[in-house]
Design a protein around this motif. Structure first.
Motif, short mmCIF file in Angstrom:
data_model
loop_
_atom_site.label_atom_id
_atom_site.label_comp_id
_atom_site.label_asym_id
_atom_site.label_seq_id
_atom_site.Cartn_x
_atom_site.Cartn_y
_atom_site.Cartn_z
N LEU A 302 33.08 9.00 11.71
CA LEU A 302 33.17 9.75 10.46
C LEU A 302 33.38 8.84 9.25
O LEU A 302 32.97 9.17 8.14
CB LEU A 302 34.31 10.77 10.53
N LEU A 303 34.02 7.69 9.46
CA LEU A 303 34.41 6.84 8.35
C LEU A 303 33.57 5.56 8.24
O LEU A 303 33.93 4.65 7.50
CB LEU A 303 35.89 6.47 8.47
N SER A 304 32.47 5.49 8.98
CA SER A 304 31.63 4.29 8.93
C SER A 304 30.43 4.51 8.02
O SER A 304 29.32 4.05 8.31
CB SER A 304 31.17 3.90 10.34
N GLY A 305 30.65 5.19 6.91
CA GLY A 305 29.57 5.45 5.97
C GLY A 305 29.43 4.39 4.90
O GLY A 305 28.96 4.69 3.80
N THR A 306 29.83 3.16 5.19
CA THR A 306 29.72 2.09 4.21
C THR A 306 28.33 1.47 4.16
O THR A 306 28.07 0.61 3.32
CB THR A 306 30.76 0.99 4.49
N GLY A 307 27.45 1.88 5.07
CA GLY A 307 26.10 1.34 5.07
C GLY A 307 25.12 2.36 5.62
O GLY A 307 25.47 3.17 6.48
N SER A 313 26.21 6.54 10.18
CA SER A 313 25.09 7.08 9.41
C SER A 313 23.95 7.52 10.31
O SER A 313 23.15 8.38 9.93
CB SER A 313 24.58 6.02 8.42
N PHE A 314 23.87 6.95 11.51
CA PHE A 314 22.86 7.37 12.48
C PHE A 314 23.39 8.45 13.41
O PHE A 314 22.79 8.73 14.45
CB PHE A 314 22.37 6.18 13.30
N GLY A 537 37.20 2.33 5.44
CA GLY A 537 36.04 3.16 5.72
C GLY A 537 35.63 4.06 4.56
O GLY A 537 36.36 4.23 3.59
N VAL A 538 34.46 4.61 4.69
CA VAL A 538 33.90 5.56 3.72
C VAL A 538 33.34 6.73 4.52
O VAL A 538 32.59 6.52 5.48
CB VAL A 538 32.79 4.93 2.87
N PRO A 539 33.68 7.96 4.18
CA PRO A 539 33.14 9.11 4.93
C PRO A 539 31.62 9.13 4.89
O PRO A 539 31.00 8.83 3.87
CB PRO A 539 33.74 10.32 4.21
N SER A 544 28.40 7.97 -1.99
CA SER A 544 28.06 6.55 -1.91
C SER A 544 27.21 6.24 -0.69
O SER A 544 26.54 5.20 -0.64
CB SER A 544 29.34 5.70 -1.89
N ASN A 545 27.23 7.12 0.30
CA ASN A 545 26.38 6.95 1.48
C ASN A 545 25.08 7.72 1.36
O ASN A 545 24.34 7.87 2.33
CB ASN A 545 27.14 7.40 2.75
#
Length: 685
Positions: A302-307, A313-314, A537-539, A544-545
């Motif tokens: 949930l929090l690996s939206g930094t890329g 994101s996948f 992390g980023v949601p 931003s994602n």
């Protein structure tokens, strides 16, 4: 350990903590893999026979019935004990503790250096420390368990057997409690996926194949993005993936739009299956506190939206694409099957391994190298541990993907993929991220031989760490790119790392001072991981994602863009060609194959096997209406491109006066306002 595994296999192949519900959902996920593998085999036969999709669906139903009957008739034979017994090797001397210290310390250094490389840490630090860590871990594991599965004999081996039994039974009750958590998490993720809108340009290819299948009832063997099948298939995108055609065929039977079928049915179902696959791998690899490990793994996703290419994101933002299903569903299940095969060696496990390989090819052509790498990461350490037959048999998962890759190279003139080739540091950062999350993923990877359960999980984890270490050495990915022509997608080799699970395993690390009664101390690793994930992390649903949270279940593209594209396509009519700004034009292939857009996706246009003038004209027209500001092509070039392409409706943003003037100068007129666009038509229309 071999004797212990044989006893487990003789005990109906069940581990403590498996409830009836757990076994039921496990069985359903295995059935999904087997059925999709059967569909993929039928689809590949259909490619050769040029069969319509209704015939393929009937053949699939027949194959599914035959497989079900075959399994039901010989269930005891399929689920029986090990295919062969593995004789324990003579006990080796107990490995020295300094070897373990070196492996752990070097692994922590390698992970830290990899995550901090963008901050200036040289990449050679990762390579050197990773190599030292893998070498020391391999030496320790092989010395500790010369019987080939992580344990020795005698007093030391008996003590380790007792420790393993204690870990397994101590984790049984938490595993039972974790099943409701996994079911609720899977349902929550599935529902959330309906509301998260994360548009992806690749849908111009993937979704359009489903749309074309639903519209025609045929397998789209040629381009359907830019032309009505008059151009050959996109270079580097051979039609070996079957998932898009299956979705389109089922949508045609149900009479619903293919995009709706993908985003309202396939997406949540795949997301739930991915969460359950995560839980299965945690149960297979976690030495204790499986529920806690699963919670940390889910939080990482949930929090690996930094890329845009992160494993999060996948996951739920993009699970309608076959490549996302490969990395989020099939890779974890493949590790589960490899672990079960190493521990049980039943016919059922071997069949599931082979089926997973077939299913992988049906999801994406990238399975031709991802699945063999995963299988090799498990097979090589098993062979090194003396379990030669078991290790070689594990390569059953790689057989179909390798054969499919060779067939693609044999029957296609151009298999190269256009685009940027990622070197090792960028491939690592692209998938496993940078900064705090990159450090976490790297440390979890190189420490996984020590955090995974003893035996087969530890060996396979060591194999994954060794594989990634080899891949990130200077020049390895470049050499692979030169040999394969697939350099643009070789960053996907990082998909061999089940990072969410490996990070979750860190939550099970024992604190020396912890005792059963000291819950706070025992939970300290999980708490530290939660803080690190929250801080770094980023949601995945954040702006931003590239995500938007809709108020209701939505298509995975802007609603305004869909409405506008639909109206413009209707104005052009069947067989028409439309020009619009890219943000709107990309929606056309998601709606119809009767009307086409000039350039829905620049990457695929560049890879289209078409005359140079065909591509250049479309690039000129795209630049003319892309945005109100910036450079515009000369009016003469725009006029000539419009005449050669035969655009039926040309649109620009209402505030783009320069773009509209270029269209008027080419003789287009009769302005019609459609949403945020002003649209013009050629003379005489």
């Amino acid at each position: 350990m071999v004797q212990l595994l044989d006893r487990a296999a003789d005990a109906q192949l069940r581990r403590p903590g498996e409830t009836r519900t757990t076994r039921l959902v496990d069985g359903l996920s295995d059935a999904a893999v087997a059925l999709f593998a059967a569909w993929t085999a039928v689809y590949h036969a259909g490619l050769l026979l040029r069969a319509p999709t209704w015939a393929l669906l009937l053949a699939w139903l027949a194959a599914a019935g035959a497989l079900t009957a075959l399994y039901a008739a010989g269930r005891e034979w399929w689920d029986g004990g090990p295919l062969w017994r593995e004789r324990a090797r003579p006990a080796a001397r107990r490995p020295s503790r300094p070897l373990a210290v070196v492996a752990v310390a070097a692994g922590a250094v390698a992970g830290t250096c990899a995550g901090l490389h963008p901050s200036g840490v040289p990449w050679w630090c990762t390579c050197v420390a990773g190599t030292v860590s893998v070498a020391a871990a391999a030496a320790f594991l092989l010395l500790r368990g010369r019987d080939g599965n992580g344990d020795g004999d005698g007093e030391h081996g008996a003590r380790e057997h007792a420790d393993e039994d204690e870990d397994e039974h101590a984790g049984a009750e938490p595993a039972r409690r974790g099943t409701p958590l996994a079911l609720l998490t899977g349902a929550g993720f599935a529902v959330a996926s309906l509301f998260i809108v994360n548009s992806d340009g690749d849908d111009a290819y993937f979704v359009s194949r489903s749309v074309a299948t639903a519209a025609t009832g045929e397998i789209p063997l040629k381009d359907v993005i830019f032309t009505p099948g008059t151009a050959d298939e996109i270079a580097g995108e051979p039609p070996i993936a079957s998932i898009e055609v299956l979705a389109g065929a089922l949508a045609r039977v149900l009479g619903v739009p293919a995009a709706s079928f993908l985003w309202y049915l396939v997406l949540p179902a795949a997301v739930f299956l991915a969460v359950w696959a995560l839980w299965r791998l945690v149960r297979a690899w976690a030495p204790r506190r499986a529920a806690l490990c699963f919670a940390v793994a889910a939080a990482y996703l949930l929090l690996s939206g930094t890329g845009p290419a992160s494993l999060g994101s996948f996951h739920l933002p993009r699970m309608w694409q076959g490549k996302a299903m490969l990395v989020s569903v099939l890779v974890p299940l493949l590790f589960v099957y490899l672990t079960r095969w190493a521990e049980r060696r039943s016919r059922r496990d071997l069949a599931l391994l082979a089926a997973a390989g077939v299913a992988g090819v049906g999801l994406t052509s990238s399975a031709a190298f991802v699945v063999p790498l995963v299988a090799g990461a498990a097979a090589l350490p098993l062979v090194a541990a003396g379990r030669v037959r078991t290790g070689l048999a594990a390569c059953a998962a790689a057989a179909y993907p390798i054969a499919a890759g060779l067939a693609v190279m044999l029957f296609n003139d151009d298999t190269s993929v256009a685009g940027r080739v990622h070197d090792a540091p960028s491939a690592y950062g692209w998938v496993l991220l940078q900064g705090a999350l990159g450090v976490l993923a790297g440390c979890a990877l190189w420490l996984s031989p020590w955090t995974a359960r003893r035996g087969a999980p530890a060996l396979i984890a060591a194999g994954v760490a060794a594989l990634v270490t080899a891949l990130v050495l200077p020049g390895v990915l470049d050499a692979a790119a030169s040999l394969s022509g697939a350099g643009q997608v070789l960053w996907r080799t990082m998909w061999t790392v089940p990072a969410p699970v490996l990070i979750g395993l860190l939550a099970a690390v024992r604190i020396p001072a912890a005792r059963p009664g000291l819950v706070r101390v025992a939970a300290a690793p999980a708490a530290a991981l939660a803080v690190a994930l929250a801080a770094g992390g980023v949601p995945v649903w954040s702006a931003s994602n590239g995500s938007v949270v809709a108020a209701r279940p939505s298509w995975k593209v802007s609603g305004k863009a869909v409405w506008t594209a639909r109206e413009v396509a209707a104005l052009a009519g069947p067989g028409g060609l439309v020009l619009m700004p890219s943000a709107v034009m990309r929606a056309v292939p998601l709606l119809t194959v009767d009307t086409h857009a000039v350039n829905p996706n620049g990457h695929y246009l560049r890879s289209l096997p078409a005359p140079r003038g065909f591509i250049d004209d479309r690039r000129v027209l795209t630049a003319a209406v892309r945005r109100p500001w910036g450079d515009k092509p000369p009016a003469a070039e725009v006029r000539a491109a419009l005449e050669r392409t035969g655009v039926d409706v040309a649109c620009a943003w209402r505030r783009d006066e320069r773009g509209l003037e270029l269209l008027r100068a080419a003789g287009y007129g009769g302005i019609r306002r459609i949403g945020p666009l002003n649209c013009l038509v050629p003379p005489g229309r």
